[in-house]
Design a protein around this motif. Structure first.
Motif, PDB file in Angstrom:
ATOM      1  N   ASP A  84       0.870  -1.168   0.000  1.00  0.00           N
ATOM      2  CA  ASP A  84       0.000   0.000   0.000  1.00  0.00           C
ATOM      3  C   ASP A  84       0.910   1.221   0.000  1.00  0.00           C
ATOM      4  O   ASP A  84       2.148   1.093   0.002  1.00  0.00           O
ATOM      5  CB  ASP A  84      -0.887  -0.028   1.246  1.00  0.00           C
ATOM      6  CG  ASP A  84      -2.043   0.953   1.176  1.00  0.00           C
ATOM      7  OD1 ASP A  84      -2.251   1.553   0.112  1.00  0.00           O
ATOM      8  OD2 ASP A  84      -2.743   1.111   2.195  1.00  0.00           O
ATOM      9  N   THR A  85       0.313   2.421  -0.002  1.00  0.00           N
ATOM     10  CA  THR A  85       1.103   3.643   0.099  1.00  0.00           C
ATOM     11  C   THR A  85       0.452   4.624   1.054  1.00  0.00           C
ATOM     12  O   THR A  85      -0.754   4.574   1.301  1.00  0.00           O
ATOM     13  CB  THR A  85       1.257   4.343  -1.268  1.00  0.00           C
ATOM     14  OG1 THR A  85      -0.021   4.743  -1.748  1.00  0.00           O
ATOM     15  CG2 THR A  85       1.940   3.450  -2.282  1.00  0.00           C
ATOM     16  N   PHE A  86       1.274   5.508   1.622  1.00  0.00           N
ATOM     17  CA  PHE A  86       0.821   6.673   2.347  1.00  0.00           C
ATOM     18  C   PHE A  86       1.096   7.886   1.469  1.00  0.00           C
ATOM     19  O   PHE A  86       2.147   7.977   0.835  1.00  0.00           O
ATOM     20  CB  PHE A  86       1.587   6.850   3.667  1.00  0.00           C
ATOM     21  CG  PHE A  86       0.881   6.315   4.869  1.00  0.00           C
ATOM     22  CD1 PHE A  86      -0.373   6.778   5.210  1.00  0.00           C
ATOM     23  CD2 PHE A  86       1.488   5.365   5.675  1.00  0.00           C
ATOM     24  CE1 PHE A  86      -1.018   6.298   6.340  1.00  0.00           C
ATOM     25  CE2 PHE A  86       0.858   4.879   6.800  1.00  0.00           C
ATOM     26  CZ  PHE A  86      -0.413   5.348   7.139  1.00  0.00           C
ATOM     27  N   ARG A  87       0.165   8.827   1.443  1.00  0.00           N
ATOM     28  CA  ARG A  87       0.332  10.033   0.641  1.00  0.00           C
ATOM     29  C   ARG A  87       0.842  11.166   1.526  1.00  0.00           C
ATOM     30  O   ARG A  87       0.229  11.525   2.518  1.00  0.00           O
ATOM     31  CB  ARG A  87      -0.994  10.433  -0.006  1.00  0.00           C
ATOM     32  CG  ARG A  87      -0.864  11.575  -0.997  1.00  0.00           C
ATOM     33  CD  ARG A  87      -2.201  11.924  -1.615  1.00  0.00           C
ATOM     34  NE  ARG A  87      -3.093  12.557  -0.656  1.00  0.00           N
ATOM     35  CZ  ARG A  87      -4.206  13.191  -0.992  1.00  0.00           C
ATOM     36  NH1 ARG A  87      -4.585  13.225  -2.251  1.00  0.00           N
ATOM     37  NH2 ARG A  87      -4.968  13.745  -0.075  1.00  0.00           N
ATOM     38  N   PHE A  88       2.009  11.719   1.165  1.00  0.00           N
ATOM     39  CA  PHE A  88       2.593  12.842   1.887  1.00  0.00           C
ATOM     40  C   PHE A  88       2.685  14.051   0.972  1.00  0.00           C
ATOM     41  O   PHE A  88       2.984  13.930  -0.217  1.00  0.00           O
ATOM     42  CB  PHE A  88       3.997  12.492   2.403  1.00  0.00           C
ATOM     43  CG  PHE A  88       4.001  11.542   3.565  1.00  0.00           C
ATOM     44  CD1 PHE A  88       4.008  12.019   4.867  1.00  0.00           C
ATOM     45  CD2 PHE A  88       4.000  10.171   3.360  1.00  0.00           C
ATOM     46  CE1 PHE A  88       4.011  11.150   5.945  1.00  0.00           C
ATOM     47  CE2 PHE A  88       3.998   9.291   4.430  1.00  0.00           C
ATOM     48  CZ  PHE A  88       3.998   9.780   5.724  1.00  0.00           C
ATOM     49  N   SER A  89       2.452  15.226   1.537  1.00  0.00           N
ATOM     50  CA  SER A  89       2.590  16.470   0.788  1.00  0.00           C
ATOM     51  C   SER A  89       4.042  16.671   0.383  1.00  0.00           C
ATOM     52  O   SER A  89       4.952  16.580   1.218  1.00  0.00           O
ATOM     53  CB  SER A  89       2.119  17.637   1.669  1.00  0.00           C
ATOM     54  OG  SER A  89       2.647  18.861   1.215  1.00  0.00           O
ATOM     55  N   GLN A  90       4.257  16.958  -0.897  1.00  0.00           N
ATOM     56  CA  GLN A  90       5.607  17.249  -1.368  1.00  0.00           C
ATOM     57  C   GLN A  90       6.181  18.447  -0.629  1.00  0.00           C
ATOM     58  O   GLN A  90       7.360  18.475  -0.256  1.00  0.00           O
ATOM     59  CB  GLN A  90       5.587  17.522  -2.871  1.00  0.00           C
ATOM     60  CG  GLN A  90       6.934  17.934  -3.465  1.00  0.00           C
ATOM     61  CD  GLN A  90       7.949  16.814  -3.421  1.00  0.00           C
ATOM     62  OE1 GLN A  90       7.680  15.711  -3.893  1.00  0.00           O
ATOM     63  NE2 GLN A  90       9.115  17.079  -2.854  1.00  0.00           N
ATOM     64  N   ARG A  91       5.354  19.449  -0.389  1.00  0.00           N
ATOM     65  CA  ARG A  91       5.810  20.640   0.328  1.00  0.00           C
ATOM     66  C   ARG A  91       6.251  20.284   1.742  1.00  0.00           C
ATOM     67  O   ARG A  91       7.284  20.762   2.216  1.00  0.00           O
ATOM     68  CB  ARG A  91       4.696  21.687   0.368  1.00  0.00           C
ATOM     69  CG  ARG A  91       5.071  22.955   1.134  1.00  0.00           C
ATOM     70  CD  ARG A  91       3.992  24.013   1.022  1.00  0.00           C
ATOM     71  NE  ARG A  91       4.334  25.189   1.815  1.00  0.00           N
ATOM     72  CZ  ARG A  91       3.604  26.293   1.853  1.00  0.00           C
ATOM     73  NH1 ARG A  91       2.478  26.372   1.157  1.00  0.00           N
ATOM     74  NH2 ARG A  91       3.976  27.310   2.598  1.00  0.00           N
ATOM     75  N   TRP A  92       5.464  19.436   2.425  1.00  0.00           N
ATOM     76  CA  TRP A  92       5.834  19.034   3.787  1.00  0.00           C
ATOM     77  C   TRP A  92       7.158  18.282   3.788  1.00  0.00           C
ATOM     78  O   TRP A  92       8.010  18.506   4.647  1.00  0.00           O
ATOM     79  CB  TRP A  92       4.727  18.167   4.391  1.00  0.00           C
ATOM     80  CG  TRP A  92       4.999  17.755   5.804  1.00  0.00           C
ATOM     81  CD1 TRP A  92       4.761  18.471   6.937  1.00  0.00           C
ATOM     82  CD2 TRP A  92       5.579  16.509   6.236  1.00  0.00           C
ATOM     83  NE1 TRP A  92       5.150  17.765   8.041  1.00  0.00           N
ATOM     84  CE2 TRP A  92       5.653  16.556   7.640  1.00  0.00           C
ATOM     85  CE3 TRP A  92       6.028  15.376   5.570  1.00  0.00           C
ATOM     86  CZ2 TRP A  92       6.166  15.501   8.396  1.00  0.00           C
ATOM     87  CZ3 TRP A  92       6.545  14.330   6.317  1.00  0.00           C
ATOM     88  CH2 TRP A  92       6.609  14.390   7.710  1.00  0.00           C
ATOM     89  N   LEU A  93       7.339  17.387   2.832  1.00  0.00           N
ATOM     90  CA  LEU A  93       8.599  16.651   2.748  1.00  0.00           C
ATOM     91  C   LEU A  93       9.772  17.602   2.533  1.00  0.00           C
ATOM     92  O   LEU A  93      10.839  17.439   3.133  1.00  0.00           O
ATOM     93  CB  LEU A  93       8.534  15.618   1.621  1.00  0.00           C
ATOM     94  CG  LEU A  93       7.602  14.427   1.848  1.00  0.00           C
ATOM     95  CD1 LEU A  93       7.516  13.575   0.584  1.00  0.00           C
ATOM     96  CD2 LEU A  93       8.064  13.588   3.023  1.00  0.00           C
ATOM     97  N   GLU A  94       9.582  18.607   1.687  1.00  0.00           N
ATOM     98  CA  GLU A  94      10.636  19.593   1.466  1.00  0.00           C
ATOM     99  C   GLU A  94      10.947  20.349   2.750  1.00  0.00           C
ATOM    100  O   GLU A  94      12.113  20.597   3.072  1.00  0.00           O
ATOM    101  CB  GLU A  94      10.213  20.560   0.363  1.00  0.00           C
ATOM    102  CG  GLU A  94      10.148  19.928  -1.023  1.00  0.00           C
ATOM    103  CD  GLU A  94       9.516  20.837  -2.060  1.00  0.00           C
ATOM    104  OE1 GLU A  94       9.024  21.932  -1.679  1.00  0.00           O
ATOM    105  OE2 GLU A  94       9.502  20.464  -3.250  1.00  0.00           O
TER     106      GLU A  94
END
Length: 221
Positions: free
Chosen positions: A115-125
């Protein structure tokens, strides 16, 4: 080669690299190839197809089915049936069906994403994790309570980095554990539990493999 003229697997790999904001040269080095390997694969068509091991590493990194990178996409695959990883502004991080023990230890089973978890690209940055090699696994046991509870899911940064003290997933022998790891001098590390009922464990540096640093947790209240 214009993207419209590329084979589906080449276009998909280029699309994924742009979405994640990671260069083809970095991806090439991640899979153990020379820095120009994937650039040549996409732009020049050499090699004609990626080897299965290379596809597997890239698919795990991006959280997609490796058939997307082979030109033989199979409909209805299990773990990538959730929201599309092409959704703008988000990164889908693979959930791996293994547990890192916060108690006496747990053996890893199947390391394939389910499965996957969706993370905000902005948050990861903002967290300094853009382009990082991330995966999500679960916690088993009570030795890291109250920081980590049994059943919590943790985001693990598996990108090679210089070691610093913190909460890490480690492999000791055949056992996978999550512990606070601290330098203990003279070539040794201390594996520390948050729950004071569990005593510290001192190990030689060469006897433990640091899988990755825990950078986020999620769980039920």
């Amino acid at each position: 080669m214009p993207q419209s003229d590329m084979s589906p697997e080449r276009a998909r790999l280029l699309e994924l690299s742009r979405e994640r904001g990671v260069s083809l040269s970095s991806l090439s080095e991640m899979i153990g190839r020379n820095s120009a390997y994937l650039q040549q694969f996409i732009k020049r068509g050499t090699p004609r197809k990626l080897e299965e091991g290379d596809r597997g590493k890239l698919a795990q990194f991006f959280g997609v089915d490796q058939n997307e990178l082979s030109g033989t996409m199979v409909k209805g695959n299990s773990y990538n049936a959730a929201p599309s990883s092409t959704e703008s502004g988000f990164v889908h991080v693979p959930r791996i069906d293994i547990s890192a023990s916060a108690g006496p230890g747990a053996l890893p089973d199947d390391e394939a994403p389910f499965d996957t978890f969706r993370f905000s690209q902005r948050w990861l940055e903002e967290q300094g994790l853009s382009g990082a090699n991330l995966s999500v696994i679960s916690v088993e046991g009570d030795s890291m309570e109250p920081l980590l509870n049994d059943g919590d899911e943790i985001l693990v940064d598996r990108t090679p980095r210089a070691f610093r003290d913190g909460v890490h997933v480690v492999r000791l022998g055949e056992t996978l554990m999550v512990k606070r790891v601290a330098s203990a001098g003279a070539g040794r590390l201390a594996l520390l539990s948050q729950n004071l009922a569990y005593p510290p464990v001192s190990v030689a540096v060469e006897d433990v493999e640091i899988i990755g640093r825990v950078v986020w947790k999620g769980g039920r209240i």
